[in-house]
Design an enzyme around this catalytic site. Sequence first.
Site, PDB file in Angstrom:
ATOM      1  N   GLY A 194      -5.583  14.873  26.040  1.00  0.00           N
ATOM      2  CA  GLY A 194      -6.030  15.764  24.977  1.00  0.00           C
ATOM      3  C   GLY A 194      -5.329  15.552  23.650  1.00  0.00           C
ATOM      4  O   GLY A 194      -5.576  16.282  22.691  1.00  0.00           O
ATOM      5  N   HIS A 197       2.141   3.103  -2.191  1.00  0.00           N
ATOM      6  CA  HIS A 197       1.775   4.110  -3.198  1.00  0.00           C
ATOM      7  C   HIS A 197       0.268   4.194  -3.412  1.00  0.00           C
ATOM      8  O   HIS A 197      -0.181   4.780  -4.393  1.00  0.00           O
ATOM      9  CB  HIS A 197       2.482   3.808  -4.522  1.00  0.00           C
ATOM     10  CG  HIS A 197       3.972   3.852  -4.411  1.00  0.00           C
ATOM     11  ND1 HIS A 197       4.662   5.013  -4.149  1.00  0.00           N
ATOM     12  CD2 HIS A 197       4.909   2.869  -4.490  1.00  0.00           C
ATOM     13  CE1 HIS A 197       5.947   4.757  -4.082  1.00  0.00           C
ATOM     14  NE2 HIS A 197       6.133   3.461  -4.281  1.00  0.00           N
ATOM     15  N   HIS A 257     -17.422  10.404  22.857  1.00  0.00           N
ATOM     16  CA  HIS A 257     -17.387  11.746  23.455  1.00  0.00           C
ATOM     17  C   HIS A 257     -16.394  12.645  22.698  1.00  0.00           C
ATOM     18  O   HIS A 257     -16.709  13.798  22.365  1.00  0.00           O
ATOM     19  CB  HIS A 257     -17.015  11.651  24.935  1.00  0.00           C
ATOM     20  CG  HIS A 257     -16.802  12.980  25.579  1.00  0.00           C
ATOM     21  ND1 HIS A 257     -17.847  13.808  25.925  1.00  0.00           N
ATOM     22  CD2 HIS A 257     -15.664  13.639  25.912  1.00  0.00           C
ATOM     23  CE1 HIS A 257     -17.358  14.921  26.456  1.00  0.00           C
ATOM     24  NE2 HIS A 257     -16.042  14.839  26.454  1.00  0.00           N
ATOM     25  N   TYR A 314     -15.278  12.249  19.615  1.00  0.00           N
ATOM     26  CA  TYR A 314     -15.757  12.486  18.247  1.00  0.00           C
ATOM     27  C   TYR A 314     -16.861  13.541  18.224  1.00  0.00           C
ATOM     28  O   TYR A 314     -16.884  14.406  17.343  1.00  0.00           O
ATOM     29  CB  TYR A 314     -16.236  11.190  17.599  1.00  0.00           C
ATOM     30  CG  TYR A 314     -15.154  10.143  17.459  1.00  0.00           C
ATOM     31  CD1 TYR A 314     -13.849  10.488  17.116  1.00  0.00           C
ATOM     32  CD2 TYR A 314     -15.430   8.802  17.676  1.00  0.00           C
ATOM     33  CE1 TYR A 314     -12.853   9.531  16.990  1.00  0.00           C
ATOM     34  CE2 TYR A 314     -14.438   7.833  17.547  1.00  0.00           C
ATOM     35  CZ  TYR A 314     -13.155   8.205  17.204  1.00  0.00           C
ATOM     36  OH  TYR A 314     -12.181   7.256  17.077  1.00  0.00           O
ATOM     37  N   HIS A 316       0.792  -1.235   0.000  1.00  0.00           N
ATOM     38  CA  HIS A 316       0.000   0.000   0.000  1.00  0.00           C
ATOM     39  C   HIS A 316       0.825   1.286   0.000  1.00  0.00           C
ATOM     40  O   HIS A 316       0.249   2.370   0.103  1.00  0.00           O
ATOM     41  CB  HIS A 316      -0.939   0.007   1.209  1.00  0.00           C
ATOM     42  CG  HIS A 316      -1.995  -1.043   1.135  1.00  0.00           C
ATOM     43  ND1 HIS A 316      -3.095  -0.925   0.337  1.00  0.00           N
ATOM     44  CD2 HIS A 316      -2.099  -2.251   1.746  1.00  0.00           C
ATOM     45  CE1 HIS A 316      -3.847  -2.007   0.456  1.00  0.00           C
ATOM     46  NE2 HIS A 316      -3.256  -2.827   1.301  1.00  0.00           N
TER      47      HIS A 316
END
EC number: 2.3.1.57
Length: 186
Positions: free
Chosen positions: A98, A53, A133, A135, A51
Amino acid sequence: MPSAHSVKLRPLEREDLRYVHQLDNNASVMRYWFEEPYEAFVELSDLYDKHIHDQSERRFVVECDGEKAGLVELVEINHVHRRAEFQIIISPEYQGKGLATRAAKLAMDYGFTVLNLYKLYLIVDKENEKAIHIYRKLGFSVEGELMHEFFINGQYRNAIRMCIFQHQYLAEHKTPGQTLLKPTAQ
């Protein structure tokens, strides 16, 4: 929360595969990823080679103060429909600080401003309340629930599909004259 200057994304390189392998083989990290933990390193190397490229995915290492702290991926990129699936893993020692929010914003900036995607979507275990939460805080909204979507540890699990659109993200996170944060891999 880490400062804006301490968190960055960079492209996944072959030298990062041992780190990725450690994450992939950590059952606590992978418990919400709908995949079996434990893959052979040679399998991961083969996937990387296959994968490298591939224009339908962008994989980034999250760095915090120069240390590897996680992965962010835009996969299943569809340039016709201008959408991609968003995925993120933060190493356990960096969780709760965070970092997921900062790294996600960098990847979202990249997806919406560099790739000019219209929509980012994700699939999350319905029971993964912490991720849901985060998201929601980032602006993702629920599109629907996928019933008995994954078979994990002897039982079927429901998943939630969430999405955010380019115009929503830019309205929330970009003000006139502001330069969006960009990953270092442009």
